[in-house]
Design a protein around this motif. Structure first.
Motif, PDB file in Angstrom:
ATOM      1  N   GLY A   1      44.225  48.442  54.955  1.00  0.00           N
ATOM      2  CA  GLY A   1      43.082  47.555  55.208  1.00  0.00           C
ATOM      3  C   GLY A   1      42.907  47.297  56.699  1.00  0.00           C
ATOM      4  O   GLY A   1      42.428  46.240  57.109  1.00  0.00           O
ATOM      5  N   LYS A   2      43.263  48.303  57.501  1.00  0.00           N
ATOM      6  CA  LYS A   2      43.128  48.170  58.963  1.00  0.00           C
ATOM      7  C   LYS A   2      41.680  47.926  59.361  1.00  0.00           C
ATOM      8  O   LYS A   2      41.387  47.104  60.241  1.00  0.00           O
ATOM      9  N   GLY A   3      40.767  48.666  58.688  1.00  0.00           N
ATOM     10  CA  GLY A   3      39.342  48.561  59.043  1.00  0.00           C
ATOM     11  C   GLY A   3      38.852  47.126  58.987  1.00  0.00           C
ATOM     12  O   GLY A   3      38.096  46.670  59.855  1.00  0.00           O
TER      13      GLY A   3
ATOM     14  N   ASP B   1      54.204  70.778  50.521  1.00  0.00           N
ATOM     15  CA  ASP B   1      52.839  70.351  50.849  1.00  0.00           C
ATOM     16  C   ASP B   1      52.802  68.834  50.965  1.00  0.00           C
ATOM     17  O   ASP B   1      53.427  68.121  50.194  1.00  0.00           O
ATOM     18  N   ALA B   2      52.072  68.373  51.994  1.00  0.00           N
ATOM     19  CA  ALA B   2      52.020  66.926  52.242  1.00  0.00           C
ATOM     20  C   ALA B   2      50.870  66.285  51.479  1.00  0.00           C
ATOM     21  O   ALA B   2      50.675  65.076  51.541  1.00  0.00           O
ATOM     22  N   GLY B   3      50.076  67.110  50.778  1.00  0.00           N
ATOM     23  CA  GLY B   3      48.866  66.571  50.155  1.00  0.00           C
ATOM     24  C   GLY B   3      47.894  66.126  51.236  1.00  0.00           C
ATOM     25  O   GLY B   3      47.392  65.027  51.213  1.00  0.00           O
ATOM     26  N   THR B   4      47.649  67.006  52.206  1.00  0.00           N
ATOM     27  CA  THR B   4      46.808  66.613  53.351  1.00  0.00           C
ATOM     28  C   THR B   4      45.385  66.317  52.892  1.00  0.00           C
ATOM     29  O   THR B   4      44.991  66.636  51.772  1.00  0.00           O
ATOM     30  N   THR B   5      44.633  65.749  53.796  1.00  0.00           N
ATOM     31  CA  THR B   5      43.229  65.466  53.503  1.00  0.00           C
ATOM     32  C   THR B   5      42.368  66.712  53.662  1.00  0.00           C
ATOM     33  O   THR B   5      41.164  66.655  53.435  1.00  0.00           O
ATOM     34  N   GLY B   6      42.959  67.818  54.106  1.00  0.00           N
ATOM     35  CA  GLY B   6      42.217  69.076  54.236  1.00  0.00           C
ATOM     36  C   GLY B   6      41.245  69.092  55.397  1.00  0.00           C
ATOM     37  O   GLY B   6      40.330  69.921  55.434  1.00  0.00           O
TER      38      GLY B   6
ATOM     39  N   VAL C   1      53.966  63.819  56.281  1.00  0.00           N
ATOM     40  CA  VAL C   1      53.393  62.925  57.290  1.00  0.00           C
ATOM     41  C   VAL C   1      52.108  63.520  57.842  1.00  0.00           C
ATOM     42  O   VAL C   1      51.772  64.669  57.554  1.00  0.00           O
ATOM     43  N   THR C   2      51.437  62.739  58.660  1.00  0.00           N
ATOM     44  CA  THR C   2      50.326  63.303  59.411  1.00  0.00           C
ATOM     45  C   THR C   2      50.890  63.852  60.729  1.00  0.00           C
ATOM     46  O   THR C   2      52.095  63.763  60.984  1.00  0.00           O
ATOM     47  N   SER C   3      50.050  64.421  61.567  1.00  0.00           N
ATOM     48  CA  SER C   3      50.577  65.165  62.724  1.00  0.00           C
ATOM     49  C   SER C   3      50.439  64.404  64.039  1.00  0.00           C
ATOM     50  O   SER C   3      50.503  65.006  65.107  1.00  0.00           O
TER      51      SER C   3
END
Ligand code: GDP
Ligand code: IMO
Ligand code: MG
Length: 441
Positions: free
Chosen positions: A14-16, A123-128, A241-243
């Motif tokens: 909920g950062k936004g 696989d990280a299940g990235t957002t693609g 993780v993300t990059s």
């Protein structure tokens, strides 16, 4: 001064909502990492804005900056700006010339590599969205930067070097037919046009100088973190993780403003009152098996479906060792706790207070994800609280929050050793109870 907003957990805390709340007091809102993998929601008077790339401050007519630490898909950027204009806003967004560009081949390669990894559970299940492949090229010194789009000769040179390599990677390593995304001429034509629009709309800046001169003039800058500490490439649950570095240090390296300046300001950790996770990998406090129904009800009530991908989010109890880790890695000066309303009306509310690993009690996250996956949470139970009229609670303030929820909040604050600046009791701007404004601290 600066205020840095950081996700304390796995993203989607909920950062936004908080960037929107405090962005109202800032002059500039800057993102410092990530790209259109983020999905930040701002709700104002029932109107909902879902932003992936444009900083959430745009809804408040603030100058938005995408810092050098971001990876920018210009097509997403333009489509979000155009959509906001259609809704009657006039977003002023500047993009760092040092930021890297997500190219069409990055997006394709993201999908190809996730497919290849899926057999091995890596696989990280990235957002693609091409995030990983773009940061890879940045580190490999073969990336294309926003500044390169303004200079066709440089762009051509870079593309002629890198695109044949990417084509060979797709075709020869992964055995996938490479399409237009890997065609130098087609990419060059499209991205020189993008460069022209960036120039025509005077959108590119030297981010450090731009932000630095605002700060020199006494302006307030809010740094909007995307993702969260436990999916940080250094401090998260690698490789799921993300990059990039969502942690607060990223606000310095990702904008060109020194760590002393960031550190003299406030660093606010955003905490979701339970866990949600869109990607893969272990999750010790996950609600599974007999708790599946409970997870379903929290998911439905909290609307826990990915903003970017629509995927149902995995649900778990609050993980306190994860928060202790985040408090240290970021140096929180305060926290905001969201989604207290979503836990209301449950028969039981629990948190993972510590872990049991190989017969030993642990209070922080182990550094390897394999060991983290073997952690059994020691659950602590809290008295549940009832659903109430949360809008009325928001109007009345902290004392109107049910006592049991107050006990929960006070426990979390004590465990991370940081005061609570705000409490989210619903998605709307009016449903955040503000106890302190970090710009006044
Ligand atoms: P972000 O990525 O951290 O900005 O979070 P997201 O926008 O992806 O996900 C948070 C979701 O929860 C959004 O739909 C918000 O509108 C909503 N939200 C934020 N704070 C609260 C809260 O306190 N209560 C409830 N019920 N929803 C909230
Ligand atoms: P916001 O800013 C939650 C997750 C993905 C995946 C991993 C890597 O809305 O909190 P990537 O596409 O970044 O290479 O995916 O990170 N992920 C997020 N999870 N919130 C986000 O952003 C996320 N951005 C990426 O699901 O597991
Ligand atoms: Mg999100």
């Amino acid at each position: 001064m600066t205020v840095t907003i950081v996700g304390s957990q796995l993203g989607d805390e909920g950062k936004g909502a908080l960037v929107d709340l405090w962005g109202g007091d800032a002059d500039v809102v800057a993102r410092y990492q990530g790209g259109d993998n983020a999905g930040h929601t701002v709700v104002e008077g029932g109107d909902e804005y879902k932003l992936s790339l444009v900083p959430s401050g745009a809804v408040r007519d603030k100058v938005g900056v995408l810092g050098n630490g971001c990876v920018v898909n210009p097509k997403t950027l333009f489509s979000e700006i155009d959509e906001l204009r259609e809704r009657g806003l006039d977003p002023d967004v500047r993009v760092a010339r040092r930021a890297h560009v997500i190219m069409p081949y990055h997006r394709v390669l993201d999908g190809i590599e996730e497919d290849a990894k899926s057999d091995s559970d890596l696989d990280a299940g990235t957002t693609g969205r091409g995030i990983g492949p773009t940061y890879e090229d940045k580190a490999g010194r073969r990336g294309i930067r926003v500044g390169d789009l303004l200079d066709p000769e440089v762009l051509r040179d870079r593309l002629e070097y890198v695109v044949p390599q990417k084509r060979a990677l797709a075709e020869d390593v992964f055995g996938v037919e490479a399409g237009e995304a890997f065609d130098v001429d087609a990419v060059f034509e499209e991205y020189t046009e993008i460069g022209e629009r960036l120039r025509d709309e005077s959108m590119t800046v030297n981010a450090g100088e731009f932000l630095g001169s605002h700060l020199d003039d006494g302006d307030d800058v809010l740094f909007e973190g995307a993702q969260g500490t436990s999916i940080d490439i250094d401090h998260g649950i690698y490789p799921y993780v993300t990059s990039s570095n969502p942690t607060a240090g990223g606000a310095a390296t990702g904008t060109g403003i020194g760590p002393t300046v960031v550190g003299r300001g406030e660093v606010v950790g955003i905490v979701k009152a339970y866990l949600s996770r869109v990607g893969t990998g272990p999750l010790p406090t996950e609600l599974t098996g007999d708790d599946e129904e409970l997870a379903d009800s929290i998911r439905e009530k909290g609307g826990e479906f990915g903003t970017v991908t629509g995927r149902p989010r995995r649900i778990g109890w609050l993980d306190i060792p994860m928060l202790r880790h985040a408090a240290r890695a970021n140096g929180f000066t305060g926290i905001a706790v969201n989604h207290i309303d979503v836990l209301a009306g449950l028969d039981e509310v629990k948190v993972g207070h510590s872990y049991d690993l190989d017969g030993e009690e642990r209070f922080t996250m182990p550094a390897t994800t394999e060991r983290w996956g073997r952690c059994e949470p020691n659950l602590r139970e809290f008295e549940p609280w009832n659903d109430v009229d949360w809008m009325a609670v928001a109007e009345e303030g902290y004392d109107a929050i049910p006592d049991n929820a107050q006990a929960y909040l006070e426990y979390v604050s004590a465990e991370v050793d940081a005061p609570i600046y705000a409490i989210g009791v619903g998605p709307d701007r009016a449903e955040t109870i503000e106890l302190a404004n970090p710009f006044d601290e």
